[in-house]
Design a protein around this motif. Structure first.
Motif, mmCIF file in Angstrom:
data_model
loop_
_atom_site.group_PDB
_atom_site.id
_atom_site.type_symbol
_atom_site.label_atom_id
_atom_site.label_comp_id
_atom_site.label_asym_id
_atom_site.label_seq_id
_atom_site.Cartn_x
_atom_site.Cartn_y
_atom_site.Cartn_z
ATOM 1 N N ILE A 223 102.257 20.615 72.949
ATOM 2 C CA ILE A 223 102.429 21.335 71.681
ATOM 3 C C ILE A 223 102.371 22.845 71.892
ATOM 4 C CG2 ILE A 223 101.405 21.753 69.404
ATOM 5 C CD1 ILE A 223 100.445 18.812 69.460
ATOM 6 N N GLY A 224 101.398 23.297 72.708
ATOM 7 C CA GLY A 224 101.253 24.739 72.955
ATOM 8 C C GLY A 224 102.449 25.337 73.670
ATOM 9 N N ASN A 225 102.930 24.658 74.705
ATOM 10 C CA ASN A 225 104.073 25.192 75.460
ATOM 11 C C ASN A 225 105.366 25.139 74.646
ATOM 12 O OD1 ASN A 225 103.146 26.093 78.108
ATOM 13 N ND2 ASN A 225 102.570 23.974 78.464
ATOM 14 N N ILE A 226 105.555 24.066 73.871
ATOM 15 C CA ILE A 226 106.735 24.013 73.001
ATOM 16 C C ILE A 226 106.684 25.132 71.969
ATOM 17 C CG2 ILE A 226 107.874 22.651 71.188
ATOM 18 C CD1 ILE A 226 107.245 20.160 72.797
ATOM 19 N N LEU A 227 105.477 25.428 71.462
ATOM 20 C CA LEU A 227 105.307 26.517 70.493
ATOM 21 C C LEU A 227 105.701 27.858 71.101
ATOM 22 C CD1 LEU A 227 104.361 27.298 67.661
ATOM 23 C CD2 LEU A 227 102.031 27.493 68.571
ATOM 24 N N ILE A 228 105.309 28.088 72.352
ATOM 25 C CA ILE A 228 105.677 29.337 73.026
ATOM 26 C C ILE A 228 107.192 29.420 73.213
ATOM 27 C CG2 ILE A 228 105.572 30.590 75.223
ATOM 28 C CD1 ILE A 228 102.670 29.874 75.443
ATOM 29 N N VAL A 229 107.822 28.315 73.607
ATOM 30 C CA VAL A 229 109.282 28.299 73.773
ATOM 31 C C VAL A 229 109.970 28.618 72.449
ATOM 32 C CG1 VAL A 229 111.281 26.847 74.305
ATOM 33 C CG2 VAL A 229 109.230 26.699 75.723
ATOM 34 N N VAL A 230 109.498 28.005 71.358
ATOM 35 C CA VAL A 230 110.075 28.258 70.028
ATOM 36 C C VAL A 230 109.903 29.718 69.632
ATOM 37 C CG1 VAL A 230 109.860 27.729 67.561
ATOM 38 C CG2 VAL A 230 109.812 25.878 69.248
ATOM 39 N N VAL B 160 109.586 32.342 71.655
ATOM 40 C CA VAL B 160 110.451 33.185 72.493
ATOM 41 C C VAL B 160 111.899 33.122 72.012
ATOM 42 C CG1 VAL B 160 111.399 33.459 74.826
ATOM 43 C CG2 VAL B 160 108.951 33.072 74.519
ATOM 44 N N VAL B 161 112.314 31.948 71.575
ATOM 45 C CA VAL B 161 113.693 31.786 71.108
ATOM 46 C C VAL B 161 113.898 32.395 69.725
ATOM 47 C CG1 VAL B 161 115.441 30.077 70.407
ATOM 48 C CG2 VAL B 161 114.109 29.724 72.500
ATOM 49 N N SER B 162 112.913 32.245 68.839
ATOM 50 C CA SER B 162 113.109 32.622 67.437
ATOM 51 C C SER B 162 112.738 34.064 67.111
ATOM 52 C CB SER B 162 112.304 31.685 66.529
ATOM 53 O OG SER B 162 110.913 31.784 66.818
ATOM 54 N N GLU B 163 111.793 34.648 67.836
ATOM 55 C CA GLU B 163 111.345 36.007 67.547
ATOM 56 C C GLU B 163 112.220 37.029 68.279
ATOM 57 O OE1 GLU B 163 108.971 37.056 65.436
ATOM 58 O OE2 GLU B 163 108.625 34.993 64.791
ATOM 59 N N GLN B 164 112.873 37.894 67.526
ATOM 60 C CA GLN B 164 113.812 38.856 68.096
ATOM 61 C C GLN B 164 113.142 39.800 69.090
ATOM 62 O OE1 GLN B 164 117.121 38.667 67.310
ATOM 63 N NE2 GLN B 164 117.571 40.237 68.849
ATOM 64 N N HIS B 165 111.904 40.254 68.767
ATOM 65 C CA HIS B 165 111.249 41.235 69.646
ATOM 66 C C HIS B 165 110.764 40.615 70.958
ATOM 67 C CE1 HIS B 165 107.759 39.403 67.683
ATOM 68 N NE2 HIS B 165 107.009 39.906 68.651
ATOM 69 N N LEU B 166 110.843 39.296 71.086
ATOM 70 C CA LEU B 166 110.478 38.633 72.342
ATOM 71 C C LEU B 166 111.693 38.322 73.212
ATOM 72 C CD1 LEU B 166 107.735 36.083 71.148
ATOM 73 C CD2 LEU B 166 107.420 38.398 72.033
ATOM 74 N N HIS B 167 112.864 38.785 72.780
ATOM 75 C CA HIS B 167 114.085 38.564 73.560
ATOM 76 C C HIS B 167 114.199 39.602 74.673
ATOM 77 C CE1 HIS B 167 116.201 36.151 70.114
ATOM 78 N NE2 HIS B 167 115.108 35.584 70.574
ATOM 79 N N THR B 168 113.291 39.506 75.624
ATOM 80 C CA THR B 168 113.269 40.395 76.790
ATOM 81 C C THR B 168 113.170 39.529 78.040
ATOM 82 O OG1 THR B 168 110.853 40.582 76.806
ATOM 83 C CG2 THR B 168 112.073 42.190 75.451
ATOM 84 N N PRO B 169 113.515 40.081 79.215
ATOM 85 C CA PRO B 169 113.397 39.282 80.448
ATOM 86 C C PRO B 169 111.998 38.728 80.668
ATOM 87 C CG PRO B 169 114.745 41.211 80.867
ATOM 88 C CD PRO B 169 114.213 41.362 79.465
#
Length: 306
Positions: free
Chosen positions: A43-50, A52-61
């Protein structure tokens, strides 16, 4: 894959995994503990993946690497924990020979992929701290995705190589694996033929998939440390170090437990201790990594609050 001599507990194409030992009174407790750990990891790792994908400011390398690591560790845990949970619940600790090889392939593939991915993340940290003016041109989206894809591809290829050689050796005798999952050394101990070729292949692959990324990561952090020490102000040094501290902690825990698990002699006296290190390395480490990245990363915590 060849097996010989059927015994009373396994068929000719099955192995018996001894697991953590014969502890019938602790089976329910171990099942509940492992189930909670597995659910939190997934659940925790899937939450982090979601995030990273959904939050615009996390779209970094940097967060692309983090999202990939979280995705990887979800599958990494899923190669061992579901079977472990089923064995605790049913008491059936047998695994088919093909299932054993599949488990070894996926586990070793994910380990090798994580080694390369951690190396790629250390390179990203090196560029951000040591080459900040060139970072945007040296770590483009194309290069970032190429590093991620290369980590997965190399991990799968090196694991397939070892698995192909391992599946060709003769297994004989009791076919009892003194471990809680199918790993290289316990399987090799069951061989009744010449294992020099597969041992040599494993050594070469281990150098390419573990030692090489480790040395690359080590050199990257030597350069990062030298760059941080050149910063004149204490506040500047602390702020710069905080950007890579989470990754440094994860890398340190990963390689220390990896080395302890595989370099500790598998003698009769040390086998239970060896299993403890492997349990931490394979089961608890993804949980620890999850909390490190959530608790020490301000942007991830802020995204979670939303």
């Amino acid at each position: 894959m060849k097996t010989r001599k059927e015994d009373n507990q396994t068929s000719p194409m099955e192995f018996l995994l001894l697991g953590m030992g014969n502890m019938p009174t602790l089976q329910i407790l171990l099942f509940l503990l492992s189930l909670i750990i597995y659910l939190v990891i997934v659940i925790g790792n899937i939450l982090i993946v979601v995030l990273v994908v959904s939050e615009q400011h996390l779209h970094t390398p940097m967060y692309t690497f983090l999202g990939t690591l979280s995705f990887l560790e979800t599958w990494y845990s899923s190669t061992i924990l579901p079977w472990l949970l089923a064995s605790f619940l049913t008491g059936d600790r047998t695994i088919s020979a093909h299932g054993c090889m599949a488990q070894f392939y996926f586990f070793s593939s994910f380990v090798a992929t994580e080694c390369y991915l951690l190396g790629a993340m250390s390179y990203d940290q090196y560029l951000a701290i040591c080459q900040p003016l060139l970072y945007a041109s040296l770590m483009t989206w194309k290069i970032c995705l190429q590093l991620v894809a290369a980590s997965w591809l190399v991990g799968m290829l090196v694991s397939a190589t070892v698995t192909a050689f391992l599946s060709q050796i003769n297994f004989c005798g009791h076919k009892t694996i003194d471990h809680f999952f199918c790993d290289f050394t316990p399987l090799l101990e069951l061989s009744c033929g010449d294992t020099s070729v597969v041992t040599l292949v494993s050594f070469i692959v281990s150098f390419l998939s573990i030692l090489f990324p480790f040395l690359f990561t080590l050199v990257s952090y030597v350069c990062i440390t030298a760059a941080i020490l050149k910063i004149s102000s204490n506040m500047g040094r602390q702020k710069t170090f905080s950007t890579c501290s989470s990754h440094l902690i994860v890398v340190t825990i990963f390689y220390v437990t990896l080395l302890l698990a595989y370099l500790l002699p598998r003698t009769a006296l040390l086998r239970q201790l060896n299993k403890v290190f492997f349990f931490f390395y394979t089961v608890l480490m993804p949980l620890v990594n999850l909390f490190i990245y959530i608790l020490r990363n301000k942007e991830v915590r802020e995204a979670l609050r939303k």
